[in-house]
Design an enzyme around this catalytic site. Structure first.
Site, PDB file in Angstrom:
ATOM      1  N   GLU A  48     -10.862  -7.510  54.845  1.00 42.78           N
ATOM      2  CA  GLU A  48     -10.925  -8.388  53.673  1.00 42.78           C
ATOM      3  C   GLU A  48      -9.818  -8.040  52.679  1.00 42.78           C
ATOM      4  OE1 GLU A  48     -13.110  -8.541  49.482  1.00 42.78           O
ATOM      5  OE2 GLU A  48     -14.193  -7.542  51.116  1.00 42.78           O
ATOM      6  N   ASP A  52      -6.863 -10.666  51.760  1.00 42.13           N
ATOM      7  CA  ASP A  52      -6.636 -11.132  50.390  1.00 42.13           C
ATOM      8  C   ASP A  52      -5.139 -11.172  50.083  1.00 42.13           C
ATOM      9  OD1 ASP A  52      -7.590 -11.596  47.505  1.00 42.13           O
ATOM     10  OD2 ASP A  52      -6.391  -9.775  47.300  1.00 42.13           O
ATOM     11  N   GLU A 124     -11.701 -14.057  54.030  1.00 39.24           N
ATOM     12  CA  GLU A 124     -10.502 -13.246  53.827  1.00 39.24           C
ATOM     13  C   GLU A 124     -10.356 -12.211  54.945  1.00 39.24           C
ATOM     14  OE1 GLU A 124      -9.584 -13.230  49.073  1.00 39.24           O
ATOM     15  OE2 GLU A 124     -11.075 -11.801  49.806  1.00 39.24           O
TER      16      GLU A 124
END
Length: 233
Positions: A48, A52, A124
């Site tokens: 994640e 991002d 993400e």
């Protein structure tokens, strides 16, 4: 998670993984990992974090290369809007990502499959997994494929501008007061209401907006008031 489930998820995101384990990791919430360390030695928070950054770069690159030649300030606003939790979770819901998540019992029982924070984080993580598996170009293609409609809608409607905050700042700077929003009309059935909101500064009506929620109507009222204010300069 069966092979069929993984294939369905790959079809939804538009990318086929060479390393299927990366996709499994991307959809593994930490609650599942803590309860099943043997089945899931990893959870998706590292992916994640990576995803991002990949998402942010993809959005900035796309906006920079746009024929509209956005300013740095405008690119920043559009990017911030597109990568926020509500937009990410909406896209995740659109590909039924929640159905594929690996959750612990507690999260399962409290509706984790529909929690916006869990959905946005998992999306993400999927982007991070695509980047590791296939490289930046594959990740970029996957992201833009899922975000294309959101980008188009945001840039056409200017949803990325926070008109209420901007108008509030202008009102305080120029007049030393906050604007007042008043709902002047509600029409339609309970689940299809249309709101009309006027915005005032020191009792003077500055703008009006009509929307499917008070928030939307207030935003449009602030937008109209800002336009009038700037035209007077």
């Amino acid at each position: 998670m069966s092979k069929q489930d993984l294939r369905e998820l790959e079809e939804s995101i538009g990318y086929s993984f060479t390393n299927k384990g990366l996709l499994s990791e991307a959809i593994t919430h930490k609650s599942f990992h803590h309860e099943n360390p043997a089945k899931a030695p990893f959870h998706n928070e590292r992916l994640e974090f990576l995803g991002d950054s990949v998402l942010g770069l993809t959005m900035v690159k796309f906006l920079y290369k746009s024929e509209k030649n956005y300013s740095e300030s405008t690119m920043s606003k559009i990017k911030s809007y597109l990568v926020k939790e509500s937009v990410l979770s909406d896209i995740a819901e659109g590909i039924s990502l929640g159905r594929f998540l690996r959750l612990g019992k507690g999260e399962e029982e409290t509706g984790g499959r529909s929690k916006k924070s869990i959905l946005s984080d998992a999306l993400e993580a999927v982007f991070g997994a695509v980047y590791i598996d296939g490289g930046y170009e594959c990740a970029e293609r996957t992201i833009l494929g899922l975000f294309r409609n959101k980008i188009e809608a945001a840039t056409i409607s200017e949803q990325f501008f926070d008109f209420k905050t901007e108008f509030q700042e202008e009102s305080q700077m120029r007049f030393g007061v906050l604007p007042d929003y008043i709902t002047v009309k509600q029409e339609g059935e309970e689940h299809k209401k249309i709101f009309t909101v006027d915005v005032f500064i020191k009792g003077e009506r500055c703008g009006s907006g009509v929307g499917r929620s008070k928030k939307e109507a207030e935003t449009l009222a602030a937008r109209e008031a800002l336009a009038k204010m700037k035209n007077k300069i």
